[in-house]
Scaffold this active site. Structure first.
Site, PDB file in Angstrom:
ATOM      1  N   ASN A  75      -2.284   0.144   6.698  1.00  0.00           N
ATOM      2  CA  ASN A  75      -0.889  -1.048   7.110  1.00  0.00           C
ATOM      3  C   ASN A  75      -0.636  -1.864   6.241  1.00  0.00           C
ATOM      4  OD1 ASN A  75      -3.726  -1.680   5.827  1.00  0.00           O
ATOM      5  ND2 ASN A  75      -4.781  -2.295   7.748  1.00  0.00           N
ATOM      6  N   GLU A 111      -9.807 -10.901  -7.393  1.00  0.00           N
ATOM      7  CA  GLU A 111      -8.724 -10.069  -7.857  1.00  0.00           C
ATOM      8  C   GLU A 111      -7.813  -9.288  -7.780  1.00  0.00           C
ATOM      9  OE1 GLU A 111      -9.734  -9.199  -2.898  1.00  0.00           O
ATOM     10  OE2 GLU A 111      -8.491  -9.770  -3.523  1.00  0.00           O
ATOM     11  N   HIS A 149      -2.324  -5.277   1.749  1.00  0.00           N
ATOM     12  CA  HIS A 149      -3.844  -6.407   1.476  1.00  0.00           C
ATOM     13  C   HIS A 149      -3.405  -7.231   0.644  1.00  0.00           C
ATOM     14  CE1 HIS A 149      -7.437  -6.634   0.065  1.00  0.00           C
ATOM     15  NE2 HIS A 149      -7.023  -8.085  -0.936  1.00  0.00           N
ATOM     16  N   TYR A 195     -12.226  -1.821  -3.446  1.00  0.00           N
ATOM     17  CA  TYR A 195     -12.717  -2.173  -1.917  1.00  0.00           C
ATOM     18  C   TYR A 195     -14.542  -1.660  -1.992  1.00  0.00           C
ATOM     19  CZ  TYR A 195      -8.375  -2.382  -0.286  1.00  0.00           C
ATOM     20  OH  TYR A 195      -7.056  -3.011   0.651  1.00  0.00           O
ATOM     21  N   LYS A 213       1.006  -1.109  -0.215  1.00  0.00           N
ATOM     22  CA  LYS A 213       0.547  -0.098  -0.131  1.00  0.00           C
ATOM     23  C   LYS A 213       0.527   1.216  -0.103  1.00  0.00           C
ATOM     24  CE  LYS A 213      -4.086  -2.140   2.416  1.00  0.00           C
ATOM     25  NZ  LYS A 213      -4.931  -2.269   3.939  1.00  0.00           N
TER      26      LYS A 213
HETATM   27  P1  GDP Z   1      -8.157  -6.680   6.129  1.00  0.00           P
HETATM   28  O1  GDP Z   1      -8.884  -7.837   5.241  1.00  0.00           O
HETATM   29  O2  GDP Z   1      -6.995  -7.015   7.240  1.00  0.00           O
HETATM   30  O3  GDP Z   1      -6.950  -6.194   5.394  1.00  0.00           O
HETATM   31  O4  GDP Z   1      -8.780  -5.813   6.469  1.00  0.00           O
HETATM   32  P2  GDP Z   1     -10.504  -5.669   6.005  1.00  0.00           P
HETATM   33  O5  GDP Z   1     -10.845  -5.768   4.862  1.00  0.00           O
HETATM   34  O6  GDP Z   1     -11.460  -5.774   7.581  1.00  0.00           O
HETATM   35  O7  GDP Z   1     -10.282  -3.819   5.951  1.00  0.00           O
HETATM   36  C1  GDP Z   1     -10.082  -3.824   4.700  1.00  0.00           C
HETATM   37  C2  GDP Z   1      -9.058  -2.618   4.701  1.00  0.00           C
HETATM   38  O8  GDP Z   1      -9.838  -1.771   4.943  1.00  0.00           O
HETATM   39  C3  GDP Z   1      -8.462  -2.507   6.138  1.00  0.00           C
HETATM   40  O9  GDP Z   1      -6.979  -3.670   5.443  1.00  0.00           O
HETATM   41  C4  GDP Z   1      -7.632  -1.157   6.132  1.00  0.00           C
HETATM   42  O10 GDP Z   1      -7.092  -0.130   4.961  1.00  0.00           O
HETATM   43  C5  GDP Z   1      -8.404  -0.605   5.697  1.00  0.00           C
HETATM   44  N1  GDP Z   1      -9.907  -0.110   7.584  1.00  0.00           N
HETATM   45  C6  GDP Z   1     -10.187  -1.503   7.788  1.00  0.00           C
HETATM   46  N2  GDP Z   1     -10.674  -0.247   9.172  1.00  0.00           N
HETATM   47  C7  GDP Z   1     -10.689   0.320   9.169  1.00  0.00           C
HETATM   48  C8  GDP Z   1     -10.699   1.480  10.411  1.00  0.00           C
HETATM   49  O11 GDP Z   1     -11.658   0.944  11.226  1.00  0.00           O
HETATM   50  N3  GDP Z   1     -10.361   2.809   9.647  1.00  0.00           N
HETATM   51  C9  GDP Z   1     -10.046   3.075   8.450  1.00  0.00           C
HETATM   52  N4  GDP Z   1      -9.526   4.670   8.011  1.00  0.00           N
HETATM   53  N5  GDP Z   1      -9.872   1.810   7.923  1.00  0.00           N
HETATM   54  C10 GDP Z   1      -9.584   0.505   8.248  1.00  0.00           C
END
Ligand code: GDP
Length: 140
Positions: free
Chosen positions: A114, A128, A117, A51, A11
């Site tokens: 973070n 994807e 992905h 997304y 990212k």
């Molecule tokens: P992942 O599969 O571990 O990447 O997590 P998710 O599918 O739950 O979320 C997708 C992405 O959305 C995450 O990797 C973060 O970059 C973002 N994200 C998730 N939760 C939050 C949040 O509470 N706040 C913000 N700003 N971004 C979030």
């Protein structure tokens, strides 16, 4: 165990800090092979489509803006059990909860920024990968 392919994205927070090589080393040390890779800049629309599953979440706008804020490295990782193995190497979404030694524990800046992905299941991995790569670009 089956050989799988999964879609990974390094990212913008990580490309900005010049961490591509260190993150790729984590994948390779875990036995994952990078069989396709390119550095691109997503538009807001492309990030939004990628997304779309998170469209109703409160952080969707912020997430799309972040993903379009700088270059990303999209890649296909291949290996035994690659989807789950990559999720292990990545660590928990929130770096505060990520296990020591994982990419997010070492490099992530926040739950949003973070660093990586990774696809979460075989069906999403297929969709994807096809979003970013043609079959000709996957060199196993
Ligand atoms: P992942 O599969 O571990 O990447 O997590 P998710 O599918 O739950 O979320 C997708 C992405 O959305 C995450 O990797 C973060 O970059 C973002 N994200 C998730 N939760 C939050 C949040 O509470 N706040 C913000 N700003 N971004 C979030």
């Amino acid at each position: 165990m089956a050989v799988e392919r999964t879609l990974s994205i390094i990212k913008p927070d990580a490309t900005r800090r010049n961490l591509t090589g260190r993150i790729n080393a984590k994948f390779e040390e875990a036995g994952l092979r990078i069989v396709a890779q390119k550095r691109i800049r997503l538009t807001m629309e492309q990030a939004g489509t990628f997304y779309a599953v998170h469209k109703e979440r409160p952080f969707y706008g912020e997430l799309c803006e972040f993903m379009a804020s700088g270059p990303v490295v999209v890649q296909v990782l291949e290996g035994e059990n690659a989807i789950a193995k990559n999720r292990d190497v990545m660590g928990a979404t929130n770096p505060a909860e990520a296990a020591p030694g994982t990419i997010r524990a070492e490099f992530a800046q926040s739950v949003g920024e973070n660093s990586v992905h990774g696809s979460d299941a075989a069906e999403t991995a297929a969709v994807e990968i096809a979003y970013f790569f043609s079959g000709l670009e996957l060199v196993g």
